[in-house]
Motif scaffolding. Structure first.
Motif, PDB file in Angstrom:
ATOM      1  N   GLN A 109      24.286 -13.027 -36.814  1.00 60.77           N
ATOM      2  CA  GLN A 109      24.510 -11.598 -37.057  1.00 60.77           C
ATOM      3  C   GLN A 109      24.818 -10.863 -35.761  1.00 60.77           C
ATOM      4  N   LEU A 110      24.126 -11.212 -34.676  1.00 60.48           N
ATOM      5  CA  LEU A 110      24.410 -10.580 -33.388  1.00 60.48           C
ATOM      6  C   LEU A 110      25.834 -10.869 -32.941  1.00 60.48           C
ATOM      7  N   LEU A 111      26.312 -12.077 -33.186  1.00 59.99           N
ATOM      8  CA  LEU A 111      27.701 -12.410 -32.862  1.00 59.99           C
ATOM      9  C   LEU A 111      28.667 -11.588 -33.708  1.00 59.99           C
ATOM     10  N   LEU A 112      28.381 -11.448 -34.990  1.00 57.99           N
ATOM     11  CA  LEU A 112      29.246 -10.649 -35.864  1.00 57.99           C
ATOM     12  C   LEU A 112      29.215  -9.172 -35.482  1.00 57.99           C
ATOM     13  N   GLN A 113      28.028  -8.659 -35.196  1.00 63.04           N
ATOM     14  CA  GLN A 113      27.871  -7.250 -34.848  1.00 63.04           C
ATOM     15  C   GLN A 113      28.602  -6.880 -33.570  1.00 63.04           C
ATOM     16  N   HIS A 114      28.619  -7.785 -32.618  1.00 64.35           N
ATOM     17  CA  HIS A 114      29.182  -7.475 -31.312  1.00 64.35           C
ATOM     18  C   HIS A 114      30.579  -8.042 -31.113  1.00 64.35           C
ATOM     19  N   SER A 115      31.172  -8.583 -32.167  1.00 63.11           N
ATOM     20  CA  SER A 115      32.525  -9.118 -32.040  1.00 63.11           C
ATOM     21  C   SER A 115      33.511  -7.962 -31.922  1.00 63.11           C
ATOM     22  N   ASN A 116      34.553  -8.199 -31.179  1.00 61.60           N
ATOM     23  CA  ASN A 116      35.584  -7.178 -31.007  1.00 61.60           C
ATOM     24  C   ASN A 116      36.680  -7.429 -32.038  1.00 61.60           C
ATOM     25  N   VAL A 117      36.285  -7.392 -33.302  1.00 57.02           N
ATOM     26  CA  VAL A 117      37.190  -7.667 -34.402  1.00 57.02           C
ATOM     27  C   VAL A 117      37.198  -6.454 -35.319  1.00 57.02           C
ATOM     28  N   ALA A 132      25.385  -3.791 -41.497  1.00 57.36           N
ATOM     29  CA  ALA A 132      25.447  -3.349 -40.097  1.00 57.36           C
ATOM     30  C   ALA A 132      26.354  -4.285 -39.303  1.00 57.36           C
ATOM     31  N   LEU A 133      27.647  -4.265 -39.612  1.00 58.57           N
ATOM     32  CA  LEU A 133      28.607  -5.109 -38.908  1.00 58.57           C
ATOM     33  C   LEU A 133      29.292  -4.321 -37.786  1.00 58.57           C
ATOM     34  N   SER A 134      30.211  -4.964 -37.107  1.00 55.71           N
ATOM     35  CA  SER A 134      30.800  -4.384 -35.886  1.00 55.71           C
ATOM     36  C   SER A 134      31.409  -2.992 -36.043  1.00 55.71           C
ATOM     37  N   PRO A 135      32.100  -2.647 -37.139  1.00 52.86           N
ATOM     38  CA  PRO A 135      32.670  -1.284 -37.204  1.00 52.86           C
ATOM     39  C   PRO A 135      31.615  -0.177 -37.070  1.00 52.86           C
ATOM     40  N   LEU A 136      30.417  -0.417 -37.584  1.00 56.16           N
ATOM     41  CA  LEU A 136      29.349   0.569 -37.460  1.00 56.16           C
ATOM     42  C   LEU A 136      28.566   0.406 -36.165  1.00 56.16           C
ATOM     43  N   HIS A 137      28.280  -0.821 -35.820  1.00 54.33           N
ATOM     44  CA  HIS A 137      27.431  -1.069 -34.656  1.00 54.33           C
ATOM     45  C   HIS A 137      28.097  -0.630 -33.355  1.00 54.33           C
ATOM     46  N   ARG A 138      29.423  -0.614 -33.339  1.00 57.11           N
ATOM     47  CA  ARG A 138      30.143  -0.203 -32.134  1.00 57.11           C
ATOM     48  C   ARG A 138      29.715   1.205 -31.687  1.00 57.11           C
ATOM     49  N   PHE A 139      29.382   2.073 -32.623  1.00 61.43           N
ATOM     50  CA  PHE A 139      28.927   3.427 -32.280  1.00 61.43           C
ATOM     51  C   PHE A 139      27.641   3.382 -31.460  1.00 61.43           C
ATOM     52  N   HIS A 140      26.839   2.341 -31.655  1.00 58.09           N
ATOM     53  CA  HIS A 140      25.576   2.163 -30.937  1.00 58.09           C
ATOM     54  C   HIS A 140      25.811   1.930 -29.443  1.00 58.09           C
ATOM     55  N   HIS A 141      26.988   1.442 -29.101  1.00 61.52           N
ATOM     56  CA  HIS A 141      27.284   1.096 -27.709  1.00 61.52           C
ATOM     57  C   HIS A 141      28.119   2.144 -26.982  1.00 61.52           C
ATOM     58  N   ILE A 142      28.265   3.321 -27.574  1.00 59.92           N
ATOM     59  CA  ILE A 142      28.938   4.411 -26.870  1.00 59.92           C
ATOM     60  C   ILE A 142      28.113   4.720 -25.634  1.00 59.92           C
ATOM     61  N   LYS A 143      28.784   4.926 -24.513  1.00 56.28           N
ATOM     62  CA  LYS A 143      28.038   5.013 -23.252  1.00 56.28           C
ATOM     63  C   LYS A 143      27.364   6.351 -22.989  1.00 56.28           C
ATOM     64  N   TRP A 144      27.541   7.320 -23.850  1.00 57.66           N
ATOM     65  CA  TRP A 144      26.884   8.608 -23.651  1.00 57.66           C
ATOM     66  C   TRP A 144      25.589   8.632 -24.445  1.00 57.66           C
ATOM     67  N   PRO A 145      24.470   8.938 -23.791  1.00 58.00           N
ATOM     68  CA  PRO A 145      23.147   8.758 -24.385  1.00 58.00           C
ATOM     69  C   PRO A 145      22.954   9.261 -25.804  1.00 58.00           C
ATOM     70  N   VAL A 146      23.041  10.502 -26.085  1.00 60.78           N
ATOM     71  CA  VAL A 146      22.689  11.007 -27.416  1.00 60.78           C
ATOM     72  C   VAL A 146      23.650  10.486 -28.476  1.00 60.78           C
TER      73      VAL A 146
END
Length: 149
Positions: free
Chosen positions: A42-50, A62-76
């Motif tokens: 799941q971690l591989l799927l979540q963090h894939s750039n696909v 909770a796949l990559s299209p949603l999880h990508r928002f978690h990695h936005i570099k601005w805190p809030v």
């Protein structure tokens, strides 16, 4: 392999923290190992750039299209979408975010307060020890700081 790019000690603690309580409650060891394997996949799927098209399942999985928002570099703005397998808890707690029209560049993701964060694996492995030395030096009588870059 971004989902598994963690310090080995962090990975070990996280894996034990997630499976050890289950083992204590009596879950068979082979089932705990299967769970650890499922989490790794799941971690591989979540963090894939696909660009995964999951349609209405994006409200559940909770796949990559949603999880990508978690990695936005601005805190809030990046403090969202914490779910590992589903978005259920994020929806209940108000931390679920998804915008189908939002497209990310590499400049949108990362650690905003550390723009020169190391990209070499060896440096990732040694960074925690360098930070411990910095903290010790800052709080002790020595004033010399070690370089983290």
């Amino acid at each position: 392999f971004n989902g598994l790019m963690k310090h080995p000690l962090h990975q070990a603690i996280e894996t034990l923290g997630g499976t050890f309580p289950l083992i204590l409650t009596g879950i068979p060891l082979d089932i705990a190992a299967l769970l650890a394997f499922a989490i790794a996949i799941q971690l591989l799927l979540q963090h894939s750039n696909v660009d995964v098209k999951i349609g209405p399942l994006r409200f559940l999985l909770a796949l990559s299209p949603l999880h990508r928002f978690h990695h936005i570099k601005w805190p809030v703005e990046g403090d969202v979408n914490f779910g590992l397998f589903t978005t259920i808890w994020d929806r209940l707690l108000g931390t679920a975010v998804y915008d189908a029209n939002r497209h990310f560049t590499s400049g949108d993701l990362g650690i905003g307060k550390e723009p020169s964060y190391p990209t070499v694996s060896y440096t990732h492995l040694t960074l925690p020890t360098k930070r411990i030395v910095e903290i010790s030096l800052d709080s002790g009588s020595l004033h010399k700081k070690t370089q983290t870059n």
